[in-house]
Write an enzyme that holds these catalytic residues in place. Structure first.
Site, mmCIF file in Angstrom:
data_model
loop_
_atom_site.group_PDB
_atom_site.id
_atom_site.type_symbol
_atom_site.label_atom_id
_atom_site.label_comp_id
_atom_site.label_asym_id
_atom_site.label_seq_id
_atom_site.Cartn_x
_atom_site.Cartn_y
_atom_site.Cartn_z
ATOM 1 N N HIS A 84 31.494 -11.212 -42.563
ATOM 2 C CA HIS A 84 32.348 -11.903 -41.587
ATOM 3 C C HIS A 84 32.334 -13.392 -41.921
ATOM 4 C CE1 HIS A 84 34.538 -12.508 -37.894
ATOM 5 N NE2 HIS A 84 33.649 -13.421 -37.509
ATOM 6 N N GLU A 94 24.612 -11.809 -38.945
ATOM 7 C CA GLU A 94 24.990 -10.734 -39.871
ATOM 8 C C GLU A 94 24.042 -10.639 -41.060
ATOM 9 O OE1 GLU A 94 28.745 -10.885 -41.918
ATOM 10 O OE2 GLU A 94 28.917 -13.033 -41.580
#
Length: 423
Positions: free
Chosen positions: A310, A321
Site C-alpha cells: 500500500h 503493513e
C-alpha cells in the site's frame, strides 16, 4: 463442478506520467515520478500543494464532445482505460450475449471534480447560498450519483449483465476485482470488465486531507514529495487515474488462444473496527486479509515472489503493513522484494488498488518489479527489501498486492502465472 479459474486477458491504464498500459509500465520501470505542483487549480494557501496529475486529453483519447460534456473526469478515465483493456483482450463483445458480460467499478469519492466545478457555477463562486440551478449542466445528477461511473463503463462495452460500484475507500480497486472474480466463479457472468477509477484532485479533497495532516508538505520538492518507508517521509500525495481489466475463465481464454497476463488466484478483505484513520501497529487485520487471499489461492507464503505495498508514505501505514507482511510471510518476508508505486503515481484513492494490480500483472508478465522511488534514507523500523529507487529484474510468478483504507478496510489480492497455481 469446480469453480472456474479467473484469467486477466486485457489491461487498460490511465495514470499520472503514462496514459496507456505501455507508457505506465515504462514509467514505473524507469523509476520516474509524476508528482508535481498542482496545475488544476491554484493550490496556494493549502498545506499540501503537490499531486500526481495525469496528462490526459479526453478528445485525444477518442471521447466525443458529447461524452466529454456528459462525463465527469473519473468517468472519462474509466471509459478510456476500458476501451484499451477490451482492445488488448481481443474479445469481440458484440458477438457475445450481452447479459453474460458484467461490470464492476471501484471508486472512493464519486464525481468530485464535476460536483465541485458545478457548485462553483450554480453558487456564483460560493457567493450565493440559494443556488441557481438554471446554470447547471444537464448531467449534474450524474455527478451526484457514483453509479453513473459503472453505467458509463457498461455503455462503453455493451454490457447488460450484473453491474455495480464497489466503494470501500482506498481498497475499492482491490475489492472491485474480488467481487468480479466471485461473479465469474459463481457463474453469474462469462466476462467481467472490472477495475476502478477516481479523479479527486480538487480543492475540497485537498482541504479534507489538509485537515487530518495526512499529505506531504514537500511543496518545494514535488517530484520527491512521496517517500514511502523513508525516514524523512511526511505523508501521502494525492493522485488520479484508472485501471480496468478483462476477466474471463482461464479455460475460455486458452480455448480462444488469448494472451493471459496472470490469474487472479485469491482475494481477502477484513476491517479493523478500530478508528476512522488510525491503524493498529501490529497489522493484524491486514495480515488476516493476506492469509485469506493466500489460502484461497492454495499457495504457501513462501510462494510469494513480490509484494506490492500500500505504501502511502505515512508513518503509521508503512509500519502497519511491514508488520502485517512479517506476520504472514514469516522469515520469507525478509527475502521477498516489496515496493510502493505510490512513490511515483501518487495515491488515487479508490483507483489505486486496480492501478497497483495492473503493476503486479505486468510484473508477472515481464519478471520485473518496480521500485520505491525517493527511498534514500530507510526508516530503521521498516526493515524489509523495499526495492529502493531502481527497478529490479526478478522472477515473479506470484505477486501479492495489499491495500489499507480509511474506515479500517484491509484487502489483499494474489495474482499469479497460472502455471504457479495448483490446478
Amino acid at each position: 463442478m469446480n469453480a472456474p479459474r479467473v484469467a486477466v486477458t486485457g489491461i487498460g491504464v490511465v495514470a499520472p506520467g503514462g496514459v496507456g498500459r505501455d507508457a505506465f509500465w515504462s514509467m514505473l520501470t524507469a523509476g520516474r515520478t509524476a508528482t508535481r505542483r498542482i496545475t488544476f487549480f491554484d493550490p496556494a494557501g493549502f498545506r499540501c500543494q503537490v499531486a500526481a496529475e495525469a496528462d490526459f486529453d479526453p478528445a485525444a483519447h477518442g471521447l466525443s464532445p458529447q461524452e466529454i460534456r456528459r462525463m465527469d473526469r473519473a468517468a472519462q478515465l474509466a471509459v478510456v482505460a476500458t476501451r484499451e483493456a477490451l482492445l488488448d483482450s481481443g474479445l469481440d463483445l458484440d458477438a457475445r450475449e450481452p447479459t453474460r458480460t458484467a461490470v464492476t467499478v471501484g471508486n472512493a469519492v464519486g464525481c468530485t471534480m464535476g460536483l465541485e466545478q458545478e457548485y462553483r457555477v450554480v453558487s456564483d463562486g460560493g457567493r450565493k447560498w440559494l443556488v441557481d440551478h438554471e446554470y447547471a449542466v444537464p448531467h449534474l445528477y450524474d455527478y451526484f450519483a457514483p453509479s453513473s461511473l459503472a453505467r458509463e463503463v457498461a455503455w462503453a462495452c455493451g454490457a447488460e449483465g450484473p453491474t455495480a460500484v464497489v466503494s470501500s475507500g482506498c481498497t475499492s480497486g482491490i475489492d472491485a476485482l474480488g467481487h468480479a472474480t466471485a461473479l465469474l466463479r459463481d457463474g453469474s457472468a462469462d466476462v467481467v470488465i472490472a477495475g476502478s477509477t477516481d479523479a479527486p484532485i480538487s480543492p475540497i479533497t485537498l482541504a479534507c486531507f489538509d485537515a487530518i495532516k495526512a499529505t506531504s508538505t514537500y511543496n518545494d520538492q514535488p517530484d520527491a514529495a512521496c517517500r514511502p518507508f523513508d525516514a524523512e517521509r511526511r505523508g501521502l500525495v494525492l493522485g488520479e487515474g484508472a485501471a480496468f481489466f478483462v476477466l474471463e475463465s482461464l479455460e475460455a481464454a486458452r480455448r480462444r488462444d488469448a494472451r493471459v497476463y496472470c490469474e487472479i488466484a485469491g482475494y481477502g478483505g477484513r476491517a479493523n473496527g478500530y478508528h476512522m484513520t488510525g491503524l493498529k501497529p501490529d497489522g493484524r487485520e491486514m495480515a488476516e486479509a493476506i492469509r485469506v487471499a493466500l489460502d484461497e489461492a492454495r499457495l504457501d507464503p513462501d510462494a510469494v515472489d513480490y509484494v506490492n505495498a500500500h505504501g502511502s508514505g505515512t508513518r503509521q501505514n508503512d509500519r502497519h503493513e511491514t508488520a502485517a507482511v512479517k506476520t504472514t510471510l514469516g522469515e520469507h518476508a525478509y527475502r521477498v522484494p516489496m515496493s510502493s508505486i505510490k512513490s511515483m503515481v501518487g495515491h488515487s484513492l479508490g483507483a489505486i488498488g486496480s492501478i497497483e494490480v495492473a503493476a503486479c500483472a505486468l510484473a508477472v508478465a515481464h519478471d520485473v518489479v518496480p521500485p520505491t522511488a525517493n527511498l534514500t534514507r530507510p526508516d530503521p523500523e521498516c526493515d524489509l527489501d523495499y526495492v529502493p529507487v531502481t527497478a529490479r529484474e526478478h522472477r515473479t510468478d506470484v505477486a501479492l498486492s495489499v491495500g489499507s483504507g480509511f474506515g479500517g478496510f484491509q484487502s489483499a489480492i494474489v495474482v499469479a502465472d497460472p502455471e504457479a497455481v495448483p490446478a
